[in-house]
Design a protein around this motif. Structure first.
Motif, PDB file in Angstrom:
ATOM      1  N   MET A   1       0.838  -1.202   0.000  1.00  0.00           N
ATOM      2  CA  MET A   1       0.000   0.000   0.000  1.00  0.00           C
ATOM      3  C   MET A   1       0.868   1.245   0.000  1.00  0.00           C
ATOM      4  N   LYS A   2       0.565   2.165  -0.883  1.00  0.00           N
ATOM      5  CA  LYS A   2       1.292   3.437  -0.925  1.00  0.00           C
ATOM      6  C   LYS A   2       0.581   4.446  -0.019  1.00  0.00           C
ATOM      7  N   TYR A   3       1.364   5.117   0.824  1.00  0.00           N
ATOM      8  CA  TYR A   3       0.786   6.094   1.728  1.00  0.00           C
ATOM      9  C   TYR A   3       1.858   7.089   2.144  1.00  0.00           C
ATOM     10  N   ILE A   4       1.430   8.148   2.839  1.00  0.00           N
ATOM     11  CA  ILE A   4       2.331   9.192   3.322  1.00  0.00           C
ATOM     12  C   ILE A   4       2.341   9.170   4.849  1.00  0.00           C
ATOM     13  N   LYS A   5       3.525   9.219   5.435  1.00  0.00           N
ATOM     14  CA  LYS A   5       3.653   9.311   6.895  1.00  0.00           C
ATOM     15  C   LYS A   5       4.080  10.733   7.249  1.00  0.00           C
ATOM     16  N   LEU A   6       3.344  11.337   8.166  1.00  0.00           N
ATOM     17  CA  LEU A   6       3.654  12.682   8.647  1.00  0.00           C
ATOM     18  C   LEU A   6       4.235  12.583  10.049  1.00  0.00           C
ATOM     19  N   ARG A   7       5.328  13.303  10.271  1.00  0.00           N
ATOM     20  CA  ARG A   7       5.904  13.398  11.621  1.00  0.00           C
ATOM     21  C   ARG A   7       6.121  14.861  11.958  1.00  0.00           C
ATOM     22  N   LEU A   8       5.724  15.242  13.168  1.00  0.00           N
ATOM     23  CA  LEU A   8       5.959  16.583  13.675  1.00  0.00           C
ATOM     24  C   LEU A   8       6.944  16.487  14.832  1.00  0.00           C
ATOM     25  N   LEU A   9       7.991  17.292  14.771  1.00  0.00           N
ATOM     26  CA  LEU A   9       9.031  17.281  15.788  1.00  0.00           C
ATOM     27  C   LEU A   9       9.125  18.654  16.441  1.00  0.00           C
ATOM     28  N   SER A  10       9.438  18.660  17.715  1.00  0.00           N
ATOM     29  CA  SER A  10       9.608  19.910  18.446  1.00  0.00           C
ATOM     30  C   SER A  10      10.871  20.608  17.977  1.00  0.00           C
ATOM     31  N   GLY A  11      11.079  21.812  18.481  1.00  0.00           N
ATOM     32  CA  GLY A  11      12.291  22.540  18.138  1.00  0.00           C
ATOM     33  C   GLY A  11      13.547  21.807  18.544  1.00  0.00           C
ATOM     34  N   ASP A  12      13.431  20.930  19.561  1.00  0.00           N
ATOM     35  CA  ASP A  12      14.569  20.113  19.996  1.00  0.00           C
ATOM     36  C   ASP A  12      14.623  18.771  19.274  1.00  0.00           C
ATOM     37  N   ARG A  13      13.786  18.609  18.231  1.00  0.00           N
ATOM     38  CA  ARG A  13      13.750  17.411  17.393  1.00  0.00           C
ATOM     39  C   ARG A  13      13.174  16.200  18.119  1.00  0.00           C
ATOM     40  N   ASP A  14      12.369  16.435  19.156  1.00  0.00           N
ATOM     41  CA  ASP A  14      11.650  15.332  19.796  1.00  0.00           C
ATOM     42  C   ASP A  14      10.367  15.074  19.026  1.00  0.00           C
ATOM     43  N   GLU A 143       5.485  28.498  19.208  1.00  0.00           N
ATOM     44  CA  GLU A 143       6.736  27.750  19.124  1.00  0.00           C
ATOM     45  C   GLU A 143       6.915  27.170  17.721  1.00  0.00           C
ATOM     46  N   LEU A 144       8.130  27.201  17.211  1.00  0.00           N
ATOM     47  CA  LEU A 144       8.429  26.616  15.909  1.00  0.00           C
ATOM     48  C   LEU A 144       8.567  25.101  16.054  1.00  0.00           C
ATOM     49  N   TYR A 145       8.146  24.376  15.027  1.00  0.00           N
ATOM     50  CA  TYR A 145       8.304  22.929  15.026  1.00  0.00           C
ATOM     51  C   TYR A 145       8.676  22.483  13.615  1.00  0.00           C
ATOM     52  N   HIS A 146       9.117  21.242  13.492  1.00  0.00           N
ATOM     53  CA  HIS A 146       9.546  20.693  12.216  1.00  0.00           C
ATOM     54  C   HIS A 146       8.499  19.682  11.731  1.00  0.00           C
ATOM     55  N   ALA A 147       8.229  19.694  10.451  1.00  0.00           N
ATOM     56  CA  ALA A 147       7.314  18.728   9.845  1.00  0.00           C
ATOM     57  C   ALA A 147       8.062  17.943   8.777  1.00  0.00           C
ATOM     58  N   GLU A 148       7.888  16.624   8.792  1.00  0.00           N
ATOM     59  CA  GLU A 148       8.556  15.752   7.828  1.00  0.00           C
ATOM     60  C   GLU A 148       7.537  14.830   7.171  1.00  0.00           C
ATOM     61  N   LEU A 149       7.714  14.588   5.876  1.00  0.00           N
ATOM     62  CA  LEU A 149       6.855  13.688   5.117  1.00  0.00           C
ATOM     63  C   LEU A 149       7.694  12.533   4.575  1.00  0.00           C
ATOM     64  N   PHE A 150       7.152  11.319   4.726  1.00  0.00           N
ATOM     65  CA  PHE A 150       7.839  10.121   4.260  1.00  0.00           C
ATOM     66  C   PHE A 150       6.934   9.394   3.271  1.00  0.00           C
ATOM     67  N   ALA A 151       7.512   8.927   2.168  1.00  0.00           N
ATOM     68  CA  ALA A 151       6.779   8.100   1.211  1.00  0.00           C
ATOM     69  C   ALA A 151       6.959   6.638   1.618  1.00  0.00           C
ATOM     70  N   ARG A 152       5.854   5.908   1.719  1.00  0.00           N
ATOM     71  CA  ARG A 152       5.927   4.511   2.135  1.00  0.00           C
ATOM     72  C   ARG A 152       5.147   3.634   1.155  1.00  0.00           C
ATOM     73  N   ASP A 153       5.609   2.408   1.013  1.00  0.00           N
ATOM     74  CA  ASP A 153       4.929   1.414   0.176  1.00  0.00           C
ATOM     75  C   ASP A 153       5.105   0.064   0.851  1.00  0.00           C
ATOM     76  N   ASP A 154       4.235  -0.216   1.827  1.00  0.00           N
ATOM     77  CA  ASP A 154       4.310  -1.462   2.571  1.00  0.00           C
ATOM     78  C   ASP A 154       2.953  -1.731   3.193  1.00  0.00           C
ATOM     79  N   ASP A 155       2.891  -2.728   4.030  1.00  0.00           N
ATOM     80  CA  ASP A 155       1.621  -3.081   4.689  1.00  0.00           C
ATOM     81  C   ASP A 155       1.607  -2.651   6.147  1.00  0.00           C
ATOM     82  N   GLN A 156       2.421  -1.647   6.494  1.00  0.00           N
ATOM     83  CA  GLN A 156       2.531  -1.195   7.881  1.00  0.00           C
ATOM     84  C   GLN A 156       1.678   0.030   8.188  1.00  0.00           C
ATOM     85  N   ALA A 157       0.906   0.505   7.215  1.00  0.00           N
ATOM     86  CA  ALA A 157       0.118   1.722   7.440  1.00  0.00           C
ATOM     87  C   ALA A 157      -0.920   1.495   8.538  1.00  0.00           C
ATOM     88  N   ASP A 158      -1.068   2.484   9.384  1.00  0.00           N
ATOM     89  CA  ASP A 158      -2.108   2.477  10.421  1.00  0.00           C
ATOM     90  C   ASP A 158      -2.905   3.754  10.251  1.00  0.00           C
TER      91      ASP A 158
END
Length: 368
Positions: A1-14, A143-158
């Motif tokens: 399955m093709k999907y997009i994973k979004l991650r938001l990280l704090s200014g300290d990259r947590d 507060e500033l934060y970081h947003a990252e997008l990942f392209a995925r193609d597997d059966d791990q999507a939730d």
């Protein structure tokens, strides 16, 4: 399955937030991008086109749209938009650019333009999510934060849940604190003297009984919450009838003085839970926690009937649902929401969802 994973990280990259998105979630962005190309005159209004989003890991961006011949008249997928991976996805590396490719079927043309991942992020991260992170104490206003997008193609999507690692760590701490086994449900339901039904009860509802004295005390607690939301645990007993239906008796409560409370949210911490449990054992020996309560100071618009809406503070927010799922997951746990104007509503588990109880019973004194 093709999907997009979004991650938001704090200014300290947590890591603050993580969620998987199906291709359908990219549709608002695709509509917006197509409208921009129409305004620029690159494509015609009403022209049939099938967009594909193609993640890339390079930094070169060709912003100007490029038209070329050779559109696929019979695309492999008619998804609108499609997610196509022209290079193997890198599970641990976010993509920072992507190509928007439009298959212009009527003109047998392909239109391609490159965009930055930051162009897509606002369509997945909106003001509601940001305000939720603020209300949970995971992000500070401005507060500033970081947003990252990942392209995925597997059966791990939730696609059914969101991850908030910091709150998951909190819940793990609480699970350790309350991990001691509780006594089994008593099988014989008691007799509640002078029980009066408030509202109405459905056959599959949890039967909630609360003493008049305790309800009056909780109403008073609600009226004290004019500036900061307050909360605590409901104490009493739980019974199970022969048919399996739960009967919950609320005969006491313990206030949780929580330094993370605010005008818009009440949140549990390990310290407040530990202090509350110690007080419960001291004041209510032999009793158990049967749920929790909190106050609401904000109102939301809710549908009342056809073409009618109203304001109420008697609702269960996304934050409330998260806390209930993590700390009060057993099917007999209940929740009570109060407001400063003398209103209350109980909530219960039903078919895996947290829903309002239409009614409850008030009784005199102690159950017999």
């Amino acid at each position: 399955m093709k999907y997009i994973k979004l991650r938001l990280l704090s200014g300290d990259r947590d890591l603050m937030y993580e969620r998987d998105f199906a291709v359908e979630a990219l549709r608002p962005f695709a509509v917006h991008a197509v409208c921009e190309l129409i305004e620029r005159g690159t494509i015609s209004d009403g022209e049939i086109c099938i967009p594909d989003l193609i993640p890339r890991y390079g930094s070169n961006i060709q912003r100007e749209p490029v038209l070329r011949e050779g559109a696929n008249l019979f695309p492999e997928s008619m998804e609108w938009p499609g997610l196509r991976l022209e290079e193997p996805p890198r599970a641990d590396q976010p993509f920072n650019t992507f190509t928007l490719e439009l298959n212009l079927l009527e003109r047998n043309l392909i239109c391609r333009s490159d965009l930055s991942a930051s162009d897509l992020i606002p369509f997945l991260v909106g003001p509601v999510l940001e305000s939720t992170l603020v209300s949970l104490g995971l992000l500070h206003q401005g507060e500033l934060y970081h947003a990252e997008l990942f392209a995925r193609d597997d059966d791990q999507a939730d696609l059914s849940r969101e991850r908030l690692p910091a709150l998951e760590r909190r819940s793990s701490e609480l699970v350790e604190i309350i991990s001691e086994p509780e006594p089994p449900a008593r099988r014989l339901p008691p007799v509640f003297p002078g029980a009066e039904l408030i509202g109405r009860i459905k056959d599959d509802d949890v039967r909630v009984y609360i003493s008049r004295n305790e309800l009056a005390r909780l109403y008073l607690e609600g009226r004290r919450s004019e500036k900061v939301e307050r909360g605590g645990v409901l104490v009493g007993e739980m019974y199970q009838e022969d048919g399996g239906r739960y009967v919950v008796d609320v005969s006491g409560s313990v206030i949780h003085e929580d330094e993370t409370a605010s005008a818009v949210a009440f949140r549990y911490t390990a310290r407040s839970w530990r202090d509350g449990n110690e007080e419960m054992r001291r004041r209510f020996p032999g009793k158990r926690i049967v749920g929790w309560y909190h106050t609401h100071l904000v109102e939301v618009v809710v549908p009342l009937a056809a073409n009618l809406v109203g304001l109420t503070a008697m609702f269960f927010s996304d934050d409330d649902i998260f806390l209930h799922r993590h700390f009060f997951a057993d099917p007999w746990y209940i929740a009570l929401v109060l407001d400063p104007w003398g209103n209350c509503r109980f909530f219960q588990w039903k078919k895996g969802e947290v829903v309002a109880c239409d009614g409850y019973y008030v009784y005199d004194g102690e159950q017999e």
